[in-house]
Design an enzyme around this catalytic site. Structure first.
Site, PDB file in Angstrom:
ATOM      1  N   GLU A   1     -22.268  11.027  32.492  1.00  0.00           N
ATOM      2  CA  GLU A   1     -23.395  11.936  32.290  1.00  0.00           C
ATOM      3  C   GLU A   1     -23.632  12.794  33.537  1.00  0.00           C
ATOM      4  O   GLU A   1     -23.996  13.966  33.422  1.00  0.00           O
ATOM      5  CB  GLU A   1     -24.635  11.124  31.920  1.00  0.00           C
ATOM      6  CG  GLU A   1     -24.543  10.564  30.506  1.00  0.00           C
ATOM      7  CD  GLU A   1     -25.641   9.570  30.165  1.00  0.00           C
ATOM      8  OE1 GLU A   1     -26.165   9.620  29.041  1.00  0.00           O
ATOM      9  OE2 GLU A   1     -25.972   8.729  31.039  1.00  0.00           O
TER      10      GLU A   1
ATOM     11  N   GLU B   1     -21.645   2.136  26.209  1.00  0.00           N
ATOM     12  CA  GLU B   1     -22.957   1.523  25.972  1.00  0.00           C
ATOM     13  C   GLU B   1     -23.031   0.769  24.647  1.00  0.00           C
ATOM     14  O   GLU B   1     -23.742  -0.244  24.530  1.00  0.00           O
ATOM     15  CB  GLU B   1     -24.046   2.610  25.998  1.00  0.00           C
ATOM     16  CG  GLU B   1     -24.449   3.068  27.391  1.00  0.00           C
ATOM     17  CD  GLU B   1     -23.602   4.205  27.922  1.00  0.00           C
ATOM     18  OE1 GLU B   1     -24.042   4.878  28.854  1.00  0.00           O
ATOM     19  OE2 GLU B   1     -22.480   4.409  27.407  1.00  0.00           O
TER      20      GLU B   1
END
Length: 445
Positions: free
Chosen positions: A277, A297
């Site tokens: 990110e 995740e």
């Protein structure tokens, strides 16, 4: 016996040393008194309620606050050389543009700056500053130069924003280039709560810096960033507190993405989860061939919070974003380049020289053009075509203005601002016409 012209020059010099009989003399008086360390003399050049906005963008009002700001400058033993000055007069008010060069602490090298000031003629005929706004500038367009000779290269402490100490990252600035290195190699630079706070503080330092043109973000110890530190997630609190923390991370990514500097992620090793990110919030990414990336995740039972579904979808498309997030695989660096997620893959061990070469190219550019291009590309990508073209058109006009074609015949060339400050006829006429116009509502009486 002295020649009459010599006596006249001496008298004029003595007069200038006392007060400014013309607004352009204020710059010379400021330089003379700063070079002599005369704080009282400098403060006397400002009206009691004047405003001073420093290169850091912080504004202060009044003699006491201005004295405190200028005392910080004099503590650095400045030597200021005036280069050029241009003044626009409107009665008893003047708009002044100055260029100057400053050396600190007796150093041989220094830096250039520019100031915009508003001055007002006093009852006694002398001129004083009403508004003073100095800003740093590159000595040569787009080229790196020392911010100041002898300036600290920071590692673990703050140079431009005192009081901020870093323990889990390293911040360095050399000339126009800032480098932030995440420094938790034992945890693959996973973003602990502390590291996240420090990173936000470091980004804020870059954001407020008038000298940084390029930011390089990297990681220590053979990894870029392994994302959020999962072992700390139990400390995030209840669901509402988790939302607040995730929004804080989103603010961190947005701050990085919206810097008016060119940002580069230099990736080696893992860039997964929050690490990926971070790369998506940068303008460019250069990575080593051994690097790996992904959004794992899903296998922890959580979802990304600050770019893994949003920025990723905008960069690689909906179908690929689903593949990355729903499967959670770790992909080779070459795949990121194929998808347009990263810009360039280099041989292992070649990251540093490739980054340095890339930064050199960036610093050779017209920096104002880079700032405009970054803004209109990022904003245009989020809107419809015709709105984006409006940004392009306005950017073209701004480019013309900063390249010298700023005087538009039916613009007022700053007279409106000067008219407001001096309450001149132009201001009174405009306000007189507009103040009470149609205030009785849509139905005429």
């Amino acid at each position: 016996m002295a020649h009459p012209l010599d006596r006249q020059a001496t008298c004029e010099k003595e007069e200038i040393a006392m007060s400014a009989s013309h607004p352009e003399q204020l710059q010379h008086l400021f330089a003379e008194r700063a070079n002599a360390g005369d704080l009282d003399g400098i403060v006397e050049l400002y009206e009691p309620d004047a405003t001073f906005t420093g290169p850091d963008g912080v504004s202060v009002v009044g003699s006491s606050a201005i004295r405190a700001r200028l005392a910080e400058l004099l503590a650095l033993s400045p030597q200021i050389e005036t280069l050029a000055s241009e003044t626009v007069l409107a009665g008893d008010v003047a708009l002044i543009s100055n260029r100057w060069r400053m050396r600190l602490g007796g150093a041989a090298d220094g830096f250039d700056g520019a100031s915009r000031e508003v001055a007002r003629r006093q009852a006694a005929g002398d001129w004083l500053y009403v508004i003073d706004h100095p800003a740093l500038a590159d000595r040569a367009e787009g080229r790196s130069h020392p911010v100041r000779a002898g300036a600290p290269t920071v590692s673990g402490s703050s140079s431009e924003r005192p009081g901020v100490d870093f323990e889990q990252l390293r911040y360095e600035q050399e000339g126009s280039v800032a480098r932030i290195k995440l420094d938790r190699p034992e945890r693959h630079n996973a973003l602990s709560m502390q590291l996240s706070e420090e990173l936000m503080a470091a980004l804020e330092r870059v954001r407020s810096s008038p000298t940084v043109k390029v930011l390089v973000l990297q990681g220590a110890g053979g990894s870029f960033c392994a994302g959020d530190d999962i072992s700390e997630m139990g400390l995030w609190g209840n669901a509402n507190e988790i939302v607040r923390r995730v929004r804080g991370y989103q603010l961190m990514a947005d701050t990085l993405a919206e810097l008016d500097k060119v940002t580069l992620a230099a990736v080696d090793g893992y860039a997964v989860g929050g690490g990926l990110e971070l790369t998506m919030a940068c303008d460019f990414v250069i990575a080593t061939a051994r690097s790996r990336w992904g959004m794992p995740e899903v296998d922890v039972g959580i979802t990304p919070g600050w770019g893994g579904t949003t920025r990723l979808t905008r960069l690689v498309g909906r179908r690929m974003a689903k593949e990355v997030n729903l499967l959670g695989a770790l992909h080779p660096a070459s795949r990121a380049a194929e998808l347009g997620l990263w810009n360039r893959i280099v041989a292992d061990g070649r990251l540093a020289p490739e980054v340095d070469a890339f930064v050199e190219v960036l610093l050779s550019k017209n920096q104002q053009a880079l700032r405009q291009l970054k803004l209109i590309i990022d904003r245009g990508a989020e809107t419809d075509l015709h709105t984006a073209q409006g940004f392009e058109a306005l950017s073209a006009g701004l480019s013309g203005a900063v390249n010298g074609a700023w005087q538009v015949p039916d613009a007022d060339q700053g007279a409106g601002v000067l008219g407001f400050v001096g309450k001149a006829e132009l201001w009174r006429e405009r306000r007189g016409l507009a103040r009470d116009f149609w205030v009785d509502g849509p139905v005429a009486g």
